[in-house]
Design an enzyme around this catalytic site. Structure first.
Site, PDB file in Angstrom:
ATOM      1  N   HIS A   1      10.137  32.644   2.509  1.00 19.13           N
ATOM      2  CA  HIS A   1       8.668  32.734   2.493  1.00 19.13           C
ATOM      3  C   HIS A   1       8.206  34.188   2.428  1.00 19.13           C
ATOM      4  CE1 HIS A   1       4.508  32.031   3.441  1.00 19.13           C
ATOM      5  NE2 HIS A   1       4.582  32.328   4.716  1.00 19.13           N
TER       6      HIS A   1
ATOM      7  N   ASP B   1       8.489  27.896   8.603  1.00 20.99           N
ATOM      8  CA  ASP B   1       8.588  28.999   7.635  1.00 20.99           C
ATOM      9  C   ASP B   1      10.066  29.310   7.431  1.00 20.99           C
ATOM     10  OD1 ASP B   1       5.828  29.309   7.639  1.00 20.99           O
ATOM     11  OD2 ASP B   1       5.834  31.257   8.643  1.00 20.99           O
TER      12      ASP B   1
ATOM     13  N   ALA C   1       0.852  -1.182   0.000  1.00 22.76           N
ATOM     14  CA  ALA C   1       0.000   0.000   0.000  1.00 22.76           C
ATOM     15  C   ALA C   1       0.888   1.233   0.000  1.00 22.76           C
ATOM     16  CB  ALA C   1      -0.882   0.014   1.246  1.00 22.76           C
TER      17      ALA C   1
ATOM     18  N   HIS D   1       2.980  24.919   3.691  1.00 18.04           N
ATOM     19  CA  HIS D   1       2.623  25.585   4.953  1.00 18.04           C
ATOM     20  C   HIS D   1       1.353  24.986   5.546  1.00 18.04           C
ATOM     21  CE1 HIS D   1       5.683  28.853   4.462  1.00 18.04           C
ATOM     22  NE2 HIS D   1       5.602  28.396   3.221  1.00 18.04           N
TER      23      HIS D   1
ATOM     24  N   HIS E   1       6.251  37.676  10.376  1.00 12.55           N
ATOM     25  CA  HIS E   1       6.875  37.243   9.119  1.00 12.55           C
ATOM     26  C   HIS E   1       7.891  38.293   8.643  1.00 12.55           C
ATOM     27  CE1 HIS E   1       3.338  34.550   8.936  1.00 12.55           C
ATOM     28  NE2 HIS E   1       4.057  33.804   8.141  1.00 12.55           N
TER      29      HIS E   1
HETATM   30 MN    MN Z   1       3.911  29.281   7.054  1.00 12.19          MN
END
Ligand code: MN
Length: 256
Positions: free
Chosen positions: A79, A75, A60, A69, A206
C-alpha cells in the site's frame, strides 16, 4: 487432548469467548477523505443481481462495490511507497494473521486531546512494566474512537486544518517499526493520525510500518471487551491478488 479440542471445549463451556472487532460494513461506513488534488476511494454499495424476482426467482444476491481500504480493513506493505516491493494482501502468510493481541489503552488521554500521539516513551514505559512486546503481536491502540463509528462527521473530525484523530508520532512509528510486532491496529479510519499528512515523513505510520513488512488494521471496535494481554487475534482479509489491502473480519479469542 489436542490444543484444538482444548480450545473447542473452552468455547463450549464459556471459558473462551469470541469478540468480533469488526465495524459493520455499509454505505454509511465512514471512509477516508483526502483533500484535493488526491483521489478518494469509494464507500460500499450493493448492486442487486436478483432478489427473488425474474432475475432469480429462488435466490437473492448482490455485486459488491467498494475499496480495498473501506471499513475495518488491513493495509498490506504494498500500500505504501516504502513497501511497494513487499507483500501484497494475498501473499501474507496466514501464520502472521493470527497472533497475540496487546492493548494499549489511551482512551482518557484521547478524550481530552483528539490529536494525541503515541511516542516512544509510551512504548518504553509499557515495556518497562510488562516486558517486551511479544513476537508476532498485534498491538491495538485503544482510544474509544469507535464510539463515532455510525457518525461519519464525528469519526473523521475535520475542520479547516484537516482531520483530527489520534495516531503515532514520527518517532513513535519508527520505534514500533523496529519492534517484534506483526501489526498495528486502530479504531480510526486509517493507521495514521488525522494530522499526519503534515508530518515529516508524511503519514509516518504507513511509511515506517508498511516499509518494515508490518501490517495495519483500522476501524476496530469492541476493544473494551479485550484484556490488556492474553487474547488471540484472528485477522481475515480477502486474498485479493496483488491487492494493497482488503476489508477484513477481525475476531479475538478471549479467555474468561
Ligand atoms: Mn488502508
Amino acid at each position: 487432548m489436542t490444543a484444538i479440542t482444548t480450545l473447542l471445549s473452552g468455547l463450549t463451556d464459556g471459558s473462551v469467548t469470541i469478540v468480533d472487532l469488526t465495524a459493520p460494513l455499509s454505505p454509511q461506513t465512514p471512509v477516508l477523505q483526502l483533500p484535493e488534488p488526491f483521489a478518494n476511494t469509494i464507500s460500499l454499495s450493493l448492486e442487486k443481481v436478483s432478489d427473488f424476482d425474474d432475475d432469480g426467482p429462488f435466490w437473492a444476491w448482490n455485486n459488491i462495490h467498494t475499496g480495498e481500504h473501506t471499513g475495518t480493513h488491513l493495509d498490506a506493505p504494498t500500500h505504501w511507497g516504502t513497501g511497494r516491493d513487499g507483500t501484497s494482501v494475498d501473499q501474507i502468510p496466514p501464520e502472521r494473521l493470527i497472533g497475540p493481541a496487546v492493548i494499549l489503552d489511551f482512551t482518557e488521554q484521547v478524550a481530552g486531546s483528539p490529536d494525541f500521539l503515541l511516542e516512544p516513551d509510551h512504548f518504553e514505559s509499557y515495556v518497562a512494566e510488562n516486558g517486551p512486546l511479544p513476537e508476532g503481536a498485534w498491538l491495538l491502540f485503544k482510544t474509544g474512537w469507535s464510539r463515532f463509528n455510525t457518525d461519519a462527521e464525528a469519526f473523521l473530525n475535520a475542520d479547516e486544518n484537516g482531520p483530527h484523530s489520534p495516531g503515532l508520532s514520527v518517532a513513535g512509528a519508527e520505534w514500533l517499526a523496529q519492534s517484534a510486532i506483526t501489526g498495528y491496529g486502530v479504531e480510526t479510519v486509517g493507521i495514521d493520525a488525522g494530522q499526519a499528512g503534515g508530518m515529516d515523513p508524511a503519514f509516518p505510520a504507513h511509511y515506517h510500518l508498511l516499509g518494515a513488512d508490518k501490517y495495519g488494521l483500522t476501524q476496530l471496535q469492541n476493544l473494551d471487551a479485550l484484556p490488556a494481554t492474553g487474547a488471540l487475534l484472528v485477522v481475515s482479509p480477502l486474498p485479493i491478488v496483488g491487492g494493497t489491502g482488503s476489508p477484513a473480519r477481525v475476531f479475538a479469542f478471549v479467555p474468561a
